[in-house]
Design a protein around this motif. Structure first.
Motif, PDB file in Angstrom:
ATOM      1  N   UNK A  84       0.833  -1.197   0.000  1.00  0.00           N
ATOM      2  CA  UNK A  84       0.000   0.000   0.000  1.00  0.00           C
ATOM      3  C   UNK A  84       0.869   1.248   0.000  1.00  0.00           C
ATOM      4  N   UNK A  85       0.226   2.395   0.011  1.00  0.00           N
ATOM      5  CA  UNK A  85       0.998   3.634  -0.044  1.00  0.00           C
ATOM      6  C   UNK A  85       1.431   4.112   1.345  1.00  0.00           C
ATOM      7  N   UNK A  86       0.487   4.370   2.228  1.00  0.00           N
ATOM      8  CA  UNK A  86       0.817   5.041   3.485  1.00  0.00           C
ATOM      9  C   UNK A  86       0.547   4.257   4.741  1.00  0.00           C
ATOM     10  N   UNK A  87       0.540   2.934   4.651  1.00  0.00           N
ATOM     11  CA  UNK A  87       0.339   2.051   5.809  1.00  0.00           C
ATOM     12  C   UNK A  87      -0.956   2.360   6.555  1.00  0.00           C
ATOM     13  N   UNK A  88      -2.016   2.558   5.778  1.00  0.00           N
ATOM     14  CA  UNK A  88      -3.343   2.685   6.372  1.00  0.00           C
ATOM     15  C   UNK A  88      -4.040   1.337   6.306  1.00  0.00           C
ATOM     16  N   UNK A  89      -4.628   0.932   7.403  1.00  0.00           N
ATOM     17  CA  UNK A  89      -5.318  -0.358   7.439  1.00  0.00           C
ATOM     18  C   UNK A  89      -6.467  -0.370   6.439  1.00  0.00           C
ATOM     19  N   UNK A  90      -6.586  -1.472   5.719  1.00  0.00           N
ATOM     20  CA  UNK A  90      -7.688  -1.602   4.767  1.00  0.00           C
ATOM     21  C   UNK A  90      -9.032  -1.507   5.466  1.00  0.00           C
ATOM     22  N   UNK A  92      -9.897   0.404   7.744  1.00  0.00           N
ATOM     23  CA  UNK A  92     -10.222   1.775   8.138  1.00  0.00           C
ATOM     24  C   UNK A  92     -10.468   2.676   6.931  1.00  0.00           C
ATOM     25  N   UNK A  93     -10.460   2.110   5.727  1.00  0.00           N
ATOM     26  CA  UNK A  93     -10.657   2.881   4.505  1.00  0.00           C
ATOM     27  C   UNK A  93     -11.975   2.496   3.840  1.00  0.00           C
ATOM     28  N   UNK A 122      -1.872  -6.228   2.761  1.00  0.00           N
ATOM     29  CA  UNK A 122      -2.523  -5.155   3.508  1.00  0.00           C
ATOM     30  C   UNK A 122      -1.760  -4.869   4.799  1.00  0.00           C
ATOM     31  N   UNK A 123      -1.584  -3.598   5.144  1.00  0.00           N
ATOM     32  CA  UNK A 123      -0.962  -3.267   6.428  1.00  0.00           C
ATOM     33  C   UNK A 123      -1.702  -3.942   7.587  1.00  0.00           C
ATOM     34  N   UNK A 124      -0.937  -4.529   8.496  1.00  0.00           N
ATOM     35  CA  UNK A 124      -1.495  -5.185   9.686  1.00  0.00           C
ATOM     36  C   UNK A 124      -2.506  -6.274   9.349  1.00  0.00           C
ATOM     37  N   UNK A 125      -2.341  -6.903   8.183  1.00  0.00           N
ATOM     38  CA  UNK A 125      -3.219  -8.018   7.781  1.00  0.00           C
ATOM     39  C   UNK A 125      -4.690  -7.645   7.963  1.00  0.00           C
ATOM     40  N   UNK A 126      -5.027  -6.447   7.461  1.00  0.00           N
ATOM     41  CA  UNK A 126      -6.312  -5.831   7.793  1.00  0.00           C
ATOM     42  C   UNK A 126      -7.443  -6.149   6.830  1.00  0.00           C
ATOM     43  N   UNK A 127      -7.415  -7.332   6.238  1.00  0.00           N
ATOM     44  CA  UNK A 127      -8.556  -7.820   5.470  1.00  0.00           C
ATOM     45  C   UNK A 127      -9.134  -9.016   6.207  1.00  0.00           C
ATOM     46  N   UNK A 129     -13.391 -10.662   7.653  1.00  0.00           N
ATOM     47  CA  UNK A 129     -14.803 -10.880   7.322  1.00  0.00           C
ATOM     48  C   UNK A 129     -15.548  -9.580   7.047  1.00  0.00           C
ATOM     49  N   UNK A 130     -15.111  -8.476   7.658  1.00  0.00           N
ATOM     50  CA  UNK A 130     -15.827  -7.216   7.502  1.00  0.00           C
ATOM     51  C   UNK A 130     -15.501  -6.445   6.242  1.00  0.00           C
ATOM     52  N   UNK A 131     -14.459  -6.825   5.524  1.00  0.00           N
ATOM     53  CA  UNK A 131     -14.094  -6.059   4.317  1.00  0.00           C
ATOM     54  C   UNK A 131     -13.533  -6.953   3.216  1.00  0.00           C
ATOM     55  N   UNK A 132     -14.164  -8.077   2.992  1.00  0.00           N
ATOM     56  CA  UNK A 132     -13.712  -8.973   1.928  1.00  0.00           C
ATOM     57  C   UNK A 132     -13.865  -8.348   0.547  1.00  0.00           C
ATOM     58  N   UNK A 133     -14.637  -7.256   0.456  1.00  0.00           N
ATOM     59  CA  UNK A 133     -14.724  -6.520  -0.810  1.00  0.00           C
ATOM     60  C   UNK A 133     -13.346  -6.048  -1.274  1.00  0.00           C
ATOM     61  N   UNK A 134     -12.407  -5.907  -0.315  1.00  0.00           N
ATOM     62  CA  UNK A 134     -11.070  -5.429  -0.660  1.00  0.00           C
ATOM     63  C   UNK A 134     -10.380  -6.365  -1.643  1.00  0.00           C
ATOM     64  N   UNK A 135     -10.677  -7.656  -1.588  1.00  0.00           N
ATOM     65  CA  UNK A 135     -10.058  -8.608  -2.510  1.00  0.00           C
ATOM     66  C   UNK A 135     -10.445  -8.311  -3.949  1.00  0.00           C
ATOM     67  N   UNK A 136     -11.703  -7.898  -4.175  1.00  0.00           N
ATOM     68  CA  UNK A 136     -12.123  -7.505  -5.527  1.00  0.00           C
ATOM     69  C   UNK A 136     -11.340  -6.283  -5.986  1.00  0.00           C
ATOM     70  N   UNK A 137     -11.130  -5.338  -5.079  1.00  0.00           N
ATOM     71  CA  UNK A 137     -10.374  -4.131  -5.427  1.00  0.00           C
ATOM     72  C   UNK A 137      -8.939  -4.476  -5.819  1.00  0.00           C
TER      73      UNK A 137
END
Length: 285
Positions: A84-90, A92-93, A122-127, A129-137
């Motif tokens: 990622x760019x700035x180490x923001x948890x997935x 939290x985005x 992802x920073x801090x392994x932040x994917x 059950x609550x944001x599995x949509x991130x895998x599509x992204x």
């Protein structure tokens, strides 16, 4: 021949650690002493001594400021991947913010290195059950694999019911979870980070051997450049738990890594997992 395990390094500096976010504002990052260059140089030298290649999940923020670091990684034969760019948890985005972050990082890393970037973590392994949509992204952004899910229970991350080994999520994206050992119906962390500094080396080695021999799978091991840096500044005001997790056994880490490199066979993520995962279901299960 022994199974080749994946050696991975999350390239971020000490002040970018998620646990320090309440104490160090992002606006302060550029004013902080940056130590990542010297630490990555030490890691590259250690890997060269062992004739080992690894995957470096690198922040776009780091690549922008230290392009030679990125070029040195690639020139040594290692895989460059995105953190990622700035180490923001997935977690939290928003979806739009996450898409922008991973696309920005990929573009920077590819521009600096001149090579395609296929992997993302992802920073801090932040994917979970609550944001599995991130895998599509991640797939839409052009990455071929992700290593963002940790199948354990943890106070900051984790998806304990996730598959333990590499599998296709949807379409062509491969998720390569952080390695765990299954004991008494529970997944135990056995893949590096703070646990590797906490546990006796012999126990960490045994767990990795069990994954190789009992499960017949390649393990994924990770660590950070700041974990070998005994001279890093101490952050004031942090809680006892954060202090323990971050600084525990840092002085022993490099020697343990030297042993680990000698005790197992290692390689890059792309060489181990790409094109080995079947079209449906987890690898080997």
């Amino acid at each position: 021949m022994p199974i080749a395990n994946a050696l991975t390094i999350d390239v971020e500096d000490y002040f970018q650690v998620s646990a320090f976010a309440p104490h160090i504002a992002r606006s302060e990052w550029d004013a902080r002493e940056c130590r990542v260059e010297r630490n990555v140089a030490r890691i590259l030298a250690m890997l060269e001594r062992h004739d080992t290649r690894a995957t470096f999940f690198t922040l776009g923020w780091i690549a922008e400021r230290y392009p030679q670091l990125v070029r040195d990684i690639v020139a040594a034969g290692h895989e460059l991947a995105s953190h990622g760019y700035g180490h923001q948890r997935a977690s939290e985005l928003s979806a739009a913010e996450f898409r922008a972050d991973i696309a920005r990082a990929k573009a920077i890393l590819e521009d600096v290195s001149g090579q395609a970037v296929l992997g993302y973590r992802a920073p801090s392994f932040s994917i979970g059950t609550g944001n599995l949509w991130a895998l599509d992204c991640i797939a839409e952004a052009g990455y071929r694999y992700s290593s963002s899910i940790y199948p354990i229970r943890h106070d900051h991350y984790g998806m304990p019911d996730a598959p333990r080994f590499a599998h296709r999520t949807n379409g062509d994206l491969i998720e390569v979870p952080i390695t765990t050992l299954r004991v008494l119906n529970r997944n135990l962390p056995s893949s590096g980070g703070g646990y590797f500094r906490l546990l006796p080396y012999a126990l960490s080695r045994w767990m990795l051997q069990r994954v190789n021999e009992q499960d017949g799978e390649a393990a994924v091991f990770y660590f950070h450049p700041w974990e070998i840096d005994v001279g890093q500044p101490r952050i004031p005001g942090i809680g006892a738990k954060t202090r323990f997790r971050h600084y525990l056994n840092i002085g022993r880490m490099e020697a343990r890594l030297e042993r680990l490199l000698g005790d197992f066979r290692w390689d890059r993520m792309d060489r181990i997992f790409l094109d080995r995962v079947p079209a449906a279901g987890p690898l080997g299960h």
